[in-house]
Design a protein around this motif. Structure first.
Motif, PDB file in Angstrom:
ATOM      1  N   VAL A  95      55.947  50.463  10.580  1.00 19.25           N
ATOM      2  CA  VAL A  95      57.218  49.751  10.543  1.00 19.25           C
ATOM      3  C   VAL A  95      58.176  50.202  11.643  1.00 19.25           C
ATOM      4  CG1 VAL A  95      58.292  51.342   8.886  1.00 19.25           C
ATOM      5  CG2 VAL A  95      59.063  48.955   9.002  1.00 19.25           C
ATOM      6  N   PHE A  96      58.137  51.479  12.011  1.00 20.89           N
ATOM      7  CA  PHE A  96      59.127  51.985  12.954  1.00 20.89           C
ATOM      8  C   PHE A  96      58.931  51.436  14.365  1.00 20.89           C
ATOM      9  CE2 PHE A  96      59.335  55.291   9.638  1.00 20.89           C
ATOM     10  CZ  PHE A  96      60.676  55.160   9.320  1.00 20.89           C
ATOM     11  N   SER A  97      57.713  51.091  14.733  1.00 23.90           N
ATOM     12  CA  SER A  97      57.509  50.470  16.042  1.00 23.90           C
ATOM     13  C   SER A  97      58.227  49.130  16.114  1.00 23.90           C
ATOM     14  CB  SER A  97      56.014  50.268  16.317  1.00 23.90           C
ATOM     15  OG  SER A  97      55.366  51.497  16.485  1.00 23.90           O
ATOM     16  N   HIS A  98      58.179  48.365  15.029  1.00 21.39           N
ATOM     17  CA  HIS A  98      58.870  47.074  14.975  1.00 21.39           C
ATOM     18  C   HIS A  98      60.389  47.274  15.023  1.00 21.39           C
ATOM     19  CE1 HIS A  98      55.182  44.781  13.879  1.00 21.39           C
ATOM     20  NE2 HIS A  98      54.860  45.894  13.232  1.00 21.39           N
ATOM     21  N   ILE A  99      60.863  48.223  14.206  1.00 20.36           N
ATOM     22  CA  ILE A  99      62.306  48.475  14.156  1.00 20.36           C
ATOM     23  C   ILE A  99      62.825  48.913  15.514  1.00 20.36           C
ATOM     24  CG2 ILE A  99      64.066  50.024  13.212  1.00 20.36           C
ATOM     25  CD1 ILE A  99      62.436  50.061  10.591  1.00 20.36           C
ATOM     26  N   GLN A 100      62.127  49.885  16.091  1.00 23.34           N
ATOM     27  CA  GLN A 100      62.604  50.450  17.340  1.00 23.34           C
ATOM     28  C   GLN A 100      62.551  49.412  18.474  1.00 23.34           C
ATOM     29  OE1 GLN A 100      63.879  53.265  16.955  1.00 23.34           O
ATOM     30  NE2 GLN A 100      64.287  54.048  19.014  1.00 23.34           N
ATOM     31  N   HIS A 101      61.549  48.565  18.446  1.00 23.89           N
ATOM     32  CA  HIS A 101      61.467  47.501  19.450  1.00 23.89           C
ATOM     33  C   HIS A 101      62.669  46.582  19.344  1.00 23.89           C
ATOM     34  CE1 HIS A 101      59.553  43.616  21.062  1.00 23.89           C
ATOM     35  NE2 HIS A 101      59.794  44.399  22.092  1.00 23.89           N
ATOM     36  N   ALA A 102      63.056  46.254  18.116  1.00 24.93           N
ATOM     37  CA  ALA A 102      64.220  45.388  17.920  1.00 24.93           C
ATOM     38  C   ALA A 102      65.498  46.059  18.415  1.00 24.93           C
ATOM     39  CB  ALA A 102      64.360  45.036  16.441  1.00 24.93           C
ATOM     40  N   VAL A 103      65.638  47.353  18.132  1.00 22.64           N
ATOM     41  CA  VAL A 103      66.850  48.052  18.564  1.00 22.64           C
ATOM     42  C   VAL A 103      66.885  48.165  20.084  1.00 22.64           C
ATOM     43  CG1 VAL A 103      68.169  50.192  18.408  1.00 22.64           C
ATOM     44  CG2 VAL A 103      66.992  49.326  16.390  1.00 22.64           C
ATOM     45  N   ALA A 104      65.729  48.394  20.700  1.00 21.89           N
ATOM     46  CA  ALA A 104      65.684  48.467  22.165  1.00 21.89           C
ATOM     47  C   ALA A 104      66.085  47.133  22.783  1.00 21.89           C
ATOM     48  CB  ALA A 104      64.283  48.873  22.622  1.00 21.89           C
ATOM     49  N   TYR A 126      56.980  50.328  22.797  1.00 25.61           N
ATOM     50  CA  TYR A 126      56.923  49.955  21.381  1.00 25.61           C
ATOM     51  C   TYR A 126      55.981  48.762  21.176  1.00 25.61           C
ATOM     52  CZ  TYR A 126      61.123  52.844  21.084  1.00 25.61           C
ATOM     53  OH  TYR A 126      62.025  53.876  21.158  1.00 25.61           O
ATOM     54  N   THR A 127      56.024  47.833  22.124  1.00 24.77           N
ATOM     55  CA  THR A 127      55.128  46.676  22.038  1.00 24.77           C
ATOM     56  C   THR A 127      53.673  47.120  22.110  1.00 24.77           C
ATOM     57  OG1 THR A 127      56.785  45.230  23.041  1.00 24.77           O
ATOM     58  CG2 THR A 127      54.499  44.487  23.108  1.00 24.77           C
ATOM     59  N   LYS A 128      53.389  48.049  23.016  1.00 23.72           N
ATOM     60  CA  LYS A 128      52.021  48.576  23.141  1.00 23.72           C
ATOM     61  C   LYS A 128      51.596  49.265  21.856  1.00 23.72           C
ATOM     62  CE  LYS A 128      48.324  50.134  25.396  1.00 23.72           C
ATOM     63  NZ  LYS A 128      47.237  49.262  25.869  1.00 23.72           N
ATOM     64  N   SER A 129      52.503  50.043  21.274  1.00 25.26           N
ATOM     65  CA  SER A 129      52.196  50.724  20.018  1.00 25.26           C
ATOM     66  C   SER A 129      51.893  49.731  18.904  1.00 25.26           C
ATOM     67  CB  SER A 129      53.378  51.617  19.617  1.00 25.26           C
ATOM     68  OG  SER A 129      53.138  52.261  18.394  1.00 25.26           O
ATOM     69  N   THR A 130      52.686  48.671  18.838  1.00 19.97           N
ATOM     70  CA  THR A 130      52.494  47.658  17.806  1.00 19.97           C
ATOM     71  C   THR A 130      51.201  46.869  18.026  1.00 19.97           C
ATOM     72  OG1 THR A 130      54.891  47.457  17.579  1.00 19.97           O
ATOM     73  CG2 THR A 130      53.562  45.674  16.670  1.00 19.97           C
ATOM     74  N   THR A 131      50.867  46.629  19.289  1.00 16.28           N
ATOM     75  CA  THR A 131      49.621  45.924  19.599  1.00 16.28           C
ATOM     76  C   THR A 131      48.411  46.710  19.095  1.00 16.28           C
ATOM     77  OG1 THR A 131      50.616  44.947  21.575  1.00 16.28           O
ATOM     78  CG2 THR A 131      48.210  44.963  21.458  1.00 16.28           C
ATOM     79  N   LEU A 132      48.477  48.033  19.221  1.00 11.66           N
ATOM     80  CA  LEU A 132      47.372  48.891  18.770  1.00 11.66           C
ATOM     81  C   LEU A 132      47.358  49.064  17.251  1.00 11.66           C
ATOM     82  CD1 LEU A 132      47.645  51.579  21.580  1.00 11.66           C
ATOM     83  CD2 LEU A 132      45.756  49.955  21.259  1.00 11.66           C
ATOM     84  N   ASP A 133      48.534  48.977  16.624  1.00 12.72           N
ATOM     85  CA  ASP A 133      48.622  49.114  15.167  1.00 12.72           C
ATOM     86  C   ASP A 133      49.911  48.466  14.717  1.00 12.72           C
ATOM     87  OD1 ASP A 133      48.703  49.816  12.510  1.00 12.72           O
ATOM     88  OD2 ASP A 133      49.272  51.913  12.893  1.00 12.72           O
ATOM     89  N   ASP A 134      49.811  47.283  14.114  1.00 13.93           N
ATOM     90  CA  ASP A 134      51.011  46.546  13.731  1.00 13.93           C
ATOM     91  C   ASP A 134      51.474  46.865  12.313  1.00 13.93           C
ATOM     92  OD1 ASP A 134      49.088  45.316  12.219  1.00 13.93           O
ATOM     93  OD2 ASP A 134      49.460  43.287  12.971  1.00 13.93           O
ATOM     94  N   LYS A 135      50.903  47.906  11.696  1.00 13.47           N
ATOM     95  CA  LYS A 135      51.265  48.263  10.326  1.00 13.47           C
ATOM     96  C   LYS A 135      52.300  49.382  10.260  1.00 13.47           C
ATOM     97  CE  LYS A 135      48.296  45.308   8.831  1.00 13.47           C
ATOM     98  NZ  LYS A 135      48.809  43.988   8.378  1.00 13.47           N
TER      99      LYS A 135
END
Length: 596
Positions: free
Chosen positions: A418-427, A407-416
């Motif tokens: 929302v689900f990457s941020h949410i899922q990272h928090a849940v993980a 999820y961090t890698k996904s967010t690094t490539l595109d931080d816009k």
């Protein structure tokens, strides 16, 4: 929020977990709770603690174990031992054949005495494994006894159970006769249940095993295991039968919307200079998809492929969309074929790699799923969707730290997204990093103030921590944001209902939330499942069965269908118990109401 939770399945699991963990979650008010994947029965009274129950059960097991050293039990291959006092046979000639006239001329006491002799002799033959002879002796006892005795029929049923091959139909007939004389005769219920199970008459077998479990006050684990075995076998077979005959159909709007929201939006493909009719229809299909008109989008993409699309990229796009809709309808093989053809035309098509990985996960083949992700990365190492969905697979495999890295890698490539941020928090939360998870959610809510999802899923974590007022506040904010959409996502409404019930036992408010969700999306399985469980909680079994039947109709996959059928069949069996044994049903209802 896992891949399943994003479509509402997670809410279903949470409400069922809540039911299973609370002894007040009772079917029929009979101190029985159904757990996912099987039926687990709990027994208690208002004056007995869990330790008291466990001690009593331990004594019972010790008693049963000690008894089993002396005699065989119901589960032994040659059936139950027939425990009857053995009258002394003074004259073997007394065990001859009697005519109807002879029997009619005997005093009642003499008939009863001779019937007892036939029974005792039958017991001897049974223990010697001479089952046909034993059955004949019990038949003579039945013929001569002045008063029908349920034990004679039950004992003869045991013989029919053990002849080779077993005569299950005769077992059922004899047990029927025994139970007409004594409806609470546990041995006869057990024998009939076993015969019915072997005849694959699962509804009746479950009825009898359920009755045995409750009549024995939940003390016999073997009975509870029989209930679980039958309901699992029946639910699995029925689920396969339903799915084999059911016409493909799309799931609820809520489910489909959540599924497509898990992919970053992409621009429409550029039409060729001279577009074909199929090219133009494909664009219409993608526009319908963008407008959340899913049924129309599905029919249009089928039409586009039939009309013919010019260019491999356009065909690959159409096959990807059609494969997605096939996957959503449960046509897993059809979806796989479309995704593979899409990749044959355009090997670098990331979405098709990701979606075929989902197909392999549906087929319980994670190794193949990861091979697909590896191929996708070879072609597009900087596509953030690959890492997000690989994280999803790792998440549902409970590999939370590895999931968080993706999820961090996904967010690094595109931080816009929302689900990457949410899922990272849940993980992080699932990994035990509570402070980091909550901080991540607070940042996400600040960065995406107009998105409902961070509020909804943050509320779920608060609900998990039993911070009910805070959770309800987040769900209400998510509901307000969803009202700006047409139609809105109803999952925050269902979550709010669950929170109101867990915090205040406010069934009315919880049901209003779920009913409002169903008004907006009549096929929202999460709302239906929650209403079913709320009805079970309140002992409103008739209403629960209505919802469970609706849940069966809405179930998309075999595991979902098996789970819904498990609840349905267990509920129906216990409803029948309450009708057949109203005195015990009422008594156990009182026991359940006193549970801690």
């Amino acid at each position: 929020m896992s891949a399943s939770e994003s479509t509402g399945t997670g809410i279903v699991e949470r409400v069922q977990d809540f039911v299973s963990e609370n002894k007040r979650a009772i079917l029929l008010g009979t101190a029985a709770a159904v757990a996912v994947g099987g039926v687990v029965y709990y027994a208690s009274t208002s004056s007995r603690s869990r330790d008291d129950v466990e001690r009593a059960e331990k004594r019972e097991r010790k008693k049963q174990s000690k008894a089993s050293k002396k005699k065989k039990g119901v589960s032994d291959p040659d059936g139950p031992i027939l425990e009857e006092r053995k009258p002394k046979v003074e004259n073997e000639e007394e065990l001859g054949t009697y005519t109807v006239e002879q029997i009619a001329g005997m005093p009642m006491e003499e008939r009863a005495r001779i019937a007892g002799l036939f029974k005792a002799k039958g017991n001897d033959s049974y223990k010697a494994r001479q089952f046909a002879q034993a059955a004949e002796l019990y038949t003579r006892a039945i013929a001569i006894t002045p008063k029908p005795e349920p034990v004679f029929f039950s004992n003869r049923a045991a013989c029919y159970m053990n002849v080779s091959p077993p005569n299950y139909e005769l077992v059922v007939q004899d047990c029927d006769d025994a139970l007409k004389l004594d409806s609470k005769y546990v041995k006869a219920l057990n024998r009939r249940a076993s015969a019915l199970e072997n005849l694959e008459r699962y509804a009746e077998a479950l009825r009898d095993y359920t009755a045995v479990t409750i009549l024995e006050r939940f003390a016999n684990q073997q009975s509870a295991q029989s209930v679980e075995r039958v309901v699992k076998t029946w639910s699995t077979k029925k689920a396969q039968e339903i799915l084999g005959s059911r016409e493909p159909r799309l799931p609820s709007f809520t489910f489909i919307s959540a599924y497509f929201a898990a992919f970053r939006p992409r621009p429409l493909p550029t039409l060729p200079e001279n577009p074909s009719q199929g090219d133009q229809t494909l664009i219409l299909a993608l526009q319908a998809l963008e407008a959340s008109n899913y049924t129309h989008a599905f029919s249009l993409v089928i039409e586009a492929l039939e009309q013919g699309i010019s260019g491999d990229e356009g065909k690959a796009e159409a096959l990807n969309v059609r494969g997605t809709f096939k996957f959503l309808t449960g046509d897993v093989e059809g979806a796989k074929n479309d995704f593979n053809e899409s990749l044959r035309l355009v090997p670098s098509f990331t979405q098709s790699w990701v979606k075929i990985a989902s197909v392999y996960m549906e087929q319980s083949d994670p190794a193949k799923a990861f091979e697909c992700f590896d191929e996708a990365i070879k072609h597009n190492p900087h596509d953030p969707d690959i890492y997000y969905h690989r994280g999803q697979v790792l998440f549902i495999m409970n590999q939370f730290e590895e999931a968080a890295q993706n999820y961090t890698k996904s967010t690094t490539l595109d931080d816009k997204f929302v689900f990457s941020h949410i899922q990272h928090a849940v993980a992080q939360y699932k990994s035990g990093n509570l402070a980091s998870a909550m901080a991540q959610f607070r940042r996400t809510m600040k960065e995406f103030p107009q998105r409902s999802e961070p509020y909804n899923y943050y509320g779920e974590l608060l609900l998990d921590q039993q911070r009910f007022p805070d959770a309800i506040e987040r769900f209400e904010r998510a509901i307000e944001l969803e009202k700006l959409k047409n139609p809105p996502n109803v999952l925050p409404l269902v979550n709010k209902g669950l929170a109101l019930y867990q915090s205040e036992q406010n069934v009315g408010a919880a049901e209003r939330c779920c009913n409002e969700a169903l008004r907006i999306d009549p096929e929202c399985d999460a709302a239906v499942a929650t209403l079913a469980q709320l009805s079970l909680q309140q002992g409103r079994i008739d209403k629960a069965i209505e919802y469970l039947r609706q849940q069966v109709d809405l179930a998309r996959t075999e595991p979902e269908l098996v789970n819904a059928l498990t609840y349905l069949y267990a509920s129906e069996a216990q409803l029948e118990f309450s009708k057949n044994y109203p005195d015990l049903a009422a008594q156990l209802g009182g026991m359940a109401s006193g549970m801690p």
